[in-house]
Design a protein around this motif. Structure first.
Motif, short mmCIF file in Angstrom:
data_model
loop_
_atom_site.label_atom_id
_atom_site.label_comp_id
_atom_site.label_asym_id
_atom_site.label_seq_id
_atom_site.Cartn_x
_atom_site.Cartn_y
_atom_site.Cartn_z
N ASP A 60 -9.44 6.93 -1.37
CA ASP A 60 -9.96 7.91 -2.32
C ASP A 60 -8.88 8.97 -2.55
OD1 ASP A 60 -11.31 9.85 -3.77
OD2 ASP A 60 -13.21 9.53 -2.71
N SER A 61 -8.03 8.73 -3.53
CA SER A 61 -6.92 9.63 -3.81
C SER A 61 -7.40 10.99 -4.27
CB SER A 61 -6.02 9.02 -4.89
OG SER A 61 -5.56 7.74 -4.50
N ASP A 62 -8.48 11.02 -5.05
CA ASP A 62 -9.00 12.30 -5.53
C ASP A 62 -9.46 13.16 -4.37
OD1 ASP A 62 -8.51 11.55 -8.14
OD2 ASP A 62 -10.55 10.81 -8.48
N ARG A 63 -10.14 12.54 -3.42
CA ARG A 63 -10.62 13.31 -2.27
C ARG A 63 -9.45 13.83 -1.43
NH1 ARG A 63 -15.79 14.35 -0.12
NH2 ARG A 63 -15.44 15.65 1.74
N MET A 64 -8.39 13.04 -1.34
CA MET A 64 -7.21 13.50 -0.61
C MET A 64 -6.65 14.78 -1.24
SD MET A 64 -5.20 9.94 0.22
CE MET A 64 -5.79 8.82 1.49
N GLY A 65 -6.53 14.78 -2.57
CA GLY A 65 -6.04 15.96 -3.26
C GLY A 65 -6.98 17.14 -3.12
N GLU A 66 -8.28 16.87 -3.21
CA GLU A 66 -9.28 17.94 -3.09
C GLU A 66 -9.24 18.58 -1.70
OE1 GLU A 66 -14.15 18.23 -2.96
OE2 GLU A 66 -13.20 16.60 -4.09
N ASN A 67 -9.16 17.74 -0.68
CA ASN A 67 -9.09 18.28 0.69
C ASN A 67 -7.84 19.12 0.89
OD1 ASN A 67 -11.49 17.08 1.44
ND2 ASN A 67 -10.52 15.29 2.40
N LEU A 68 -6.73 18.67 0.31
CA LEU A 68 -5.48 19.43 0.44
C LEU A 68 -5.61 20.80 -0.20
CD1 LEU A 68 -2.44 19.48 1.24
CD2 LEU A 68 -1.97 18.62 -1.06
N ARG A 69 -6.20 20.85 -1.37
CA ARG A 69 -6.31 22.12 -2.09
C ARG A 69 -7.18 23.14 -1.37
NH1 ARG A 69 -6.07 18.41 -6.35
NH2 ARG A 69 -8.34 18.16 -6.44
N ARG A 70 -8.07 22.68 -0.50
CA ARG A 70 -8.95 23.60 0.23
C ARG A 70 -8.26 24.22 1.44
NH1 ARG A 70 -13.26 19.60 -0.10
NH2 ARG A 70 -13.09 19.36 2.16
N LYS A 78 2.39 8.10 5.19
CA LYS A 78 1.62 7.73 6.37
C LYS A 78 1.64 6.22 6.58
CE LYS A 78 -2.39 9.77 7.16
NZ LYS A 78 -2.32 10.39 8.52
N VAL A 79 1.39 5.48 5.50
CA VAL A 79 1.35 4.02 5.59
C VAL A 79 2.74 3.47 5.92
CG1 VAL A 79 0.90 1.90 4.31
CG2 VAL A 79 -0.62 3.85 4.06
N VAL A 106 10.08 0.46 2.14
CA VAL A 106 9.72 -0.63 1.23
C VAL A 106 10.93 -1.46 0.86
CG1 VAL A 106 8.79 -1.16 -1.06
CG2 VAL A 106 7.69 0.60 0.35
N ALA A 107 12.05 -0.81 0.65
CA ALA A 107 13.27 -1.53 0.26
C ALA A 107 13.76 -2.45 1.36
CB ALA A 107 14.36 -0.55 -0.13
N ARG A 108 13.58 -2.03 2.60
CA ARG A 108 14.00 -2.90 3.72
C ARG A 108 13.17 -4.16 3.77
NH1 ARG A 108 14.20 1.80 7.15
NH2 ARG A 108 12.41 1.02 8.31
N GLY A 109 11.93 -4.09 3.33
CA GLY A 109 11.08 -5.27 3.31
C GLY A 109 10.67 -5.71 4.70
N THR A 110 10.20 -6.94 4.79
CA THR A 110 9.73 -7.46 6.07
C THR A 110 10.91 -7.88 6.94
OG1 THR A 110 9.59 -9.74 5.30
CG2 THR A 110 7.65 -8.36 4.95
N LEU A 166 0.83 -1.21 0.00
CA LEU A 166 0.00 0.00 0.00
C LEU A 166 0.86 1.26 0.00
CD1 LEU A 166 -3.07 0.64 0.13
CD2 LEU A 166 -2.81 0.84 2.62
N ALA A 167 1.95 1.24 0.77
CA ALA A 167 2.85 2.39 0.80
C ALA A 167 3.48 2.63 -0.57
CB ALA A 167 3.94 2.16 1.85
N ALA A 168 3.91 1.56 -1.22
CA ALA A 168 4.52 1.70 -2.55
C ALA A 168 3.50 2.22 -3.57
CB ALA A 168 5.09 0.36 -3.00
N GLU A 169 2.27 1.69 -3.49
CA GLU A 169 1.23 2.10 -4.44
C GLU A 169 0.91 3.59 -4.31
OE1 GLU A 169 -3.50 1.13 -5.37
OE2 GLU A 169 -2.35 -0.11 -3.95
N HIS A 170 0.94 4.10 -3.08
CA HIS A 170 0.55 5.49 -2.83
C HIS A 170 1.74 6.35 -2.43
CE1 HIS A 170 -3.78 4.91 -3.30
NE2 HIS A 170 -3.60 3.73 -2.73
N ARG A 171 2.89 5.98 -2.93
CA ARG A 171 4.12 6.73 -2.66
C ARG A 171 3.96 8.21 -2.98
NH1 ARG A 171 8.33 8.38 -6.10
NH2 ARG A 171 10.46 8.25 -5.23
#
Length: 440
Positions: free
Chosen positions: A351-361, A165-166, A431-435, A139-144
């Motif tokens: 909801d990535s779009d909502r995250m961006g929208e909230n930031l812009r406000r 955050k993740v 992410v690079a350190r892994g588990t 999840l962290a890598a996907e939303h880097r």
């Protein structure tokens, strides 16, 4: 009907898992298995007859015990395990009866059971955390680079990425995996101490007997009796309470960010899920909320285990009998939390779009503008100028430009887009350190 609501047929699934219940539901048979291991080790050293050890192993089955008799004898004698001893003796032929529980004490039995419980519950929780950790890394890598508001004191502050955050969640969970792995080597031990810890009943074979006894159960030899040294139990409870607290932190983030006025994260829900029977529009963050509930119970139970570290002399029933209630509580709360968290993270809707929208406000650029002005005016003067502009002007950029404190081109560059290269680099590092298990 169960005495406790949390153990009832309707609600038990919220407070335990089938695997955790198996550890505690098999307590009586595990106690008998411990007595079988003790007899076998004693027979190996010639302390009791081999035939007696074999007969104890053959007949020590929980389903054959008369539990009403065991309970009645326990009450009648006011001794914690004499009812069990006499119940097992009734199943045995005469020669073997004298060798049941030979030279052992209540604590030898129950503390060894604790060692097995801590080993097995620790492994169950570690397995769940490893799964959650892997999902968090993905999840962290996907939303880097998914930009959102970083919040302090519950208010929007400067930009971060959701991947960042993740990554903080993943890093913390990873440390718990290491704690459980390292701690398991300390708390997965047996107990064979005898009356006051020096194994006088078995002299001169005490140390050798303890080693054989622990090995038969897959436990470590503690090397010295720990009847009043309760740090292992306290450490186990404390680590589990910390695990539950971390999962509650994750749950609380989802709980807050699922609020419709924020609406950045959602728990995945099934079609049959009902949020409210009076307000059908609601979509409640049930799992996230429950993680906080479980963490509160885990912390409370862990505090009892830490209290047990203050014991008297060579044995103190006040400490370890309180553990009989507190250890299962912390294990069930933390273990259930670890199990629930795997599903929460796997099913998290972002909801990535909502995250961006909230930031812009928000006034997201003020930190970057402050940094730029600080290089030109000095940090504290720049801060005063910004506070004045934010109080008096509807638009920060035009307000600063009108004051002549910054070049409009600089202001445009500072407020064009968030610059989060360092955040992305930290995500990459986690992410690079892994588990932890992969690193080991």
């Amino acid at each position: 009907m169960a005495t406790r609501l949390t153990e009832s047929a309707e609600y038990a699934h919220l407070w335990s898992t089938p695997y955790l219940r198996a550890v505690f539901d098999q307590r009586l048979q595990t106690w008998l298995d411990i007595l079988v291991a003790l007899a076998a080790a004693q027979a190996e050293l010639g302390l009791i007859p081999q035939a007696a050890a074999g007969q104890i192993a053959e007949h020590a089955r929980a389903e054959h015990l008369d539990l009403e008799f065991v309970a009645a004898e326990t009450r009648r004698t006011s001794h914690s395990t004499l009812g069990l001893i006499r119940g097992l003796q009734r199943l045995l032929p005469e020669p073997a009866r004298e060798y049941v529980y030979y030279g052992a004490t209540v604590q030898d039995l129950t503390d060894t059971w604790f060692g097995l419980v801590m080993r097995d519950v620790g492994r169950l929780i570690q397995d769940d955390l490893i799964r959650t950790h892997g999902s968090l890394l993905r999840l962290a890598a996907e939303h880097r680079d998914t930009v959102m508001s970083g919040r302090t004191h519950g208010q929007p502050g400067a930009p971060i990425t959701f991947g960042f955050k993740v990554a903080t969640w993943a890093d913390e969970v990873g440390r718990h995996i290491v704690r459980l792995s390292e701690g398991g080597e300390r708390w997965s031990v047996g107990q064979l101490a005898g009356a006051v810890g020096v194994l006088g009943f078995f002299e001169p074979h005490g140390a050798e007997l303890r080693k054989l006894f622990c090995a038969r159960l897959g436990l470590r030899d503690p090397l010295v009796s720990w009847t009043t040294a309760r740090d292992r139990v306290a450490e186990f409870g404390t680590v589990l309470s910390m695990v539950a607290a971390t999962l509650a932190r994750i749950g609380n983030e989802v709980y807050e960010l699922q609020r419709p006025e924020i609406a950045e994260l959602y728990e995945r829900t099934a079609k049959a899920t009902v949020g409210s029977i009076t307000m059908p529009h609601k979509r409640n963050p049930e799992i996230s909320e429950h993680l906080d509930t479980l963490a509160r119970l885990a912390r409370a139970a862990a505090s009892v285990l830490v209290e047990g570290m203050v014991g008297g002399h060579e044995r103190d029933g006040r400490a370890w009998k309180a553990e009989w209630a507190a250890l299962p509580d912390v294990a069930l709360a933390a273990g259930t939390a670890a199990s629930l968290a795997t599903g929460l993270v796997d099913g998290l809707v972002v909801d990535s779009d909502r995250m961006g929208e909230n930031l812009r406000r928000t006034g997201w650029a003020s930190e970057r503008v402050l940094a730029g002005l600080s290089r030109q005016l000095g940090k504290h003067r720049a801060q005063n100028v910004l506070h004045e502009a934010l109080r008096e002007d509807a638009d920060l950029v035009s307000g600063l430009a009108s004051r002549g404190v910054a070049d409009p081109a600089d202001l445009a560059r500072w407020t064009a887009r968030p610059e989060l290269a360092t955040a992305a680099a930290m995500v990459d590092e986690v992410v690079a350190r892994g588990t932890p298990e992969a690193r080991r």
